[in-house]
Enzyme design. Sequence first.
Site: not given
Ligand SMILES: *Cc1c(COP(=O)(O)O)cnc(C)c1O
Length: 434
Positions: A293, A364
């Site tokens: 991911e 601000c």
């Molecule tokens: C934030 C997140 C990602 C992405 O992480 P990166 O560091 O942007 O690659 C992937 N999976 C989950 C569950 C996340 O919370």
Amino acid sequence: MLDLLYPDLSVGENGHLYFASFDTVALAREFGTPAMFIDEDRVRAHCREYVCAMKKYLPAGSMPMFASKALSFKEIYRVVGSEGMGTDIVSPGELYTAAAAGFDLKNAVFHGNNKTDADIVYAVNSGIGYFAADNAEELYAVNSAAARAGVRQKILLRVTPGIDPHTHKKISTGGVDSKFGAAISTGDAEKLASLALSLGNIELCGFHCHIGSQIFEVTPFIDAVDIMTSFIARVKQEFGYSAHILNLGGGFGVRYVKDDPSVSVTDNIRQIASALYDDCRDKGIDPPEVMLEPGRSIVADAGITLYTVGSVKEIPGVKNYVSVDGGMTDNPRYTLYQSAYTVVNASAAADRADLECTLCGRCCESGDILQEKVLIPRPSRGDIIAVLTTGAYNYSMASNYNRIPRPPVVMLSGSNARVAVRRETYEDLVRCDL
Ligand SMILES: *Cc1c(COP(=O)(O)O)cnc(C)c1O
């Protein structure tokens, strides 16, 4: 020495910073400031690297899912979708945006530690591919929403392997002390797996972990593979259930400043794959399909933000402040995490860097700082300042604090620049006010 970090950045003969072959000063003139620019070709190249490496090294069916909390608007879902990526969404708002862009939700994973009943019903009825289910309450709620919809909902279980990838605490989510998921070490993950297997309208497809973000080493991912495959083997032995998906989350690091190393996505994936096959053989399990991911590593270094300088204030013996027309409202990451960024005087990029300053925004709020101890050629009112590596967690974290309209997002591809998200207007600011 000015280090421009990425190959799509250069200095032109006129001394201006160029990005994706565009003169940034001309871009600022055309689209106004503050504004965010995304090099679409670079985003696509990153997507392709993930897609190709995962296809080459990992079991068939393995897939990268763009973590869209890094950057969420309709066009980005179209871009990543057309490159064969799935997506990871963390709220019904991101789900709605992906759906509105025509994204195939079968290739989407729904994350979050507190999905409401309404979120769950919405996602099930939208035909979301997978829930990354976080806790027992959610499992029951997904099961009953799926029963009412007459479907069997696919899920992954989010577990915490207990790895500290040595990053900033606020973005380290894989340890035992986490609001996310069920810990393997406490036995909670196994209990949650057993519960998931007992619910008739849930189809458990595998397990998910996300160990953190902005990770430069591959070792924490290899450790995660080891812990997760042991967990899969234990669940197989205990419940006779073989997980066929292992989602290892996101987290590959990118360069914000010249001291940051470059991470090779292909090399990381090759090493993760080799560890996976070895571990699976040793532990007697079939190699599962892998999901990754990536968020930051898809979009961060494909984005820059341009600002216009308003004032340069020198406090002798103390410090110098350069004020720009954006700030924590379009990039809250320094305020939140003291995140490092590279700052360039885009109007005079080749000049000698002779001013150390604090780059601050227009709110601000004394904490409205984009970066401290910045060394740049002394700017004057009207000069364009570029902050590099702003493609991830900038626009998606932007706010209307001080009723400041959010900037536009402009996509650059070849010689074409097009607005993907227009600048907010003052009417937009009062749209919900009754
Ligand atoms: C934030 C997140 C990602 C992405 O992480 P990166 O560091 O942007 O690659 C992937 N999976 C989950 C569950 C996340 O919370």
